[in-house]
Design an enzyme around this catalytic site. Sequence first.
Site, mmCIF file in Angstrom:
data_model
loop_
_atom_site.group_PDB
_atom_site.id
_atom_site.type_symbol
_atom_site.label_atom_id
_atom_site.label_comp_id
_atom_site.label_asym_id
_atom_site.label_seq_id
_atom_site.Cartn_x
_atom_site.Cartn_y
_atom_site.Cartn_z
ATOM 1 N N ASN A 280 -16.672 -63.568 18.668
ATOM 2 C CA ASN A 280 -17.861 -64.330 18.346
ATOM 3 C C ASN A 280 -18.543 -63.773 17.098
ATOM 4 O OD1 ASN A 280 -19.967 -66.232 18.664
ATOM 5 N ND2 ASN A 280 -19.796 -66.095 20.888
ATOM 6 N N HIS B 105 -16.704 -38.648 12.786
ATOM 7 C CA HIS B 105 -16.960 -37.549 11.858
ATOM 8 C C HIS B 105 -16.815 -36.238 12.618
ATOM 9 C CE1 HIS B 105 -18.506 -40.289 8.802
ATOM 10 N NE2 HIS B 105 -19.058 -40.941 9.805
ATOM 11 N N GLY C 223 -21.717 -59.463 24.814
ATOM 12 C CA GLY C 223 -22.411 -59.328 23.542
ATOM 13 C C GLY C 223 -23.064 -57.972 23.361
ATOM 14 N N ARG D 169 -20.195 -47.309 32.661
ATOM 15 C CA ARG D 169 -19.516 -46.757 33.835
ATOM 16 C C ARG D 169 -19.063 -47.905 34.726
ATOM 17 N NH1 ARG D 169 -24.277 -47.746 35.636
ATOM 18 N NH2 ARG D 169 -25.169 -47.291 37.635
#
Length: 187
Positions: A83, A113, A140, A178
């Site tokens: 989307n 990093h 989303g 979780r």
Amino acid sequence: MKTEKEKMLAGELYDPMDAQLLAERGRARTLLKLLNDSDPSAKEKRAGILHGLFGVQSDVFIEPPFYCDYGTNIRFGTNVFMNFNCVVLDVAAVTIGDFVLCGPNVQIYTASHPMDAALRRRGLECGAPVTIAADVWIGGGVIICPGVTIGPGSVIGAGSVVTRSVPEGVFAAGNPCRVIRPISLFA
């Protein structure tokens, strides 16, 4: 001696300012601009842009805008939907299985990093692959962190931050994400 690209794809520390990597990211940016500015009715044009971006024909439907680092490190299965406003930082392999649905603003990160500040000051980066198996639905605003695998048929709740792998056939959500419960056939 390995190139910076070879180091990047192997998950080793690498210099992202390497000329080859800069050129490849620049190429991706040009194609992304074309995709993101394209007319929604220009399906063949979009398909050609995606072929150029990913380096292979793919059965993916992407609602622009879409952003990625390289494109060539992303592999899609069949019938994948992404989307609006999805971001894929593909410094390592990103594998997305068949019939995967990604909600708006999904972000998939392989880039990372070093924890050591001295290495960060040198501008070095690293990455770890992400795998999303078949039939996964990602809600989303989900963020998927480097090194994560999401098992087949699982659902990731909207707004989750996935820092660890998720097993097959579960609903998982939260920050950090979780497992909430198994998914039954009619749930």
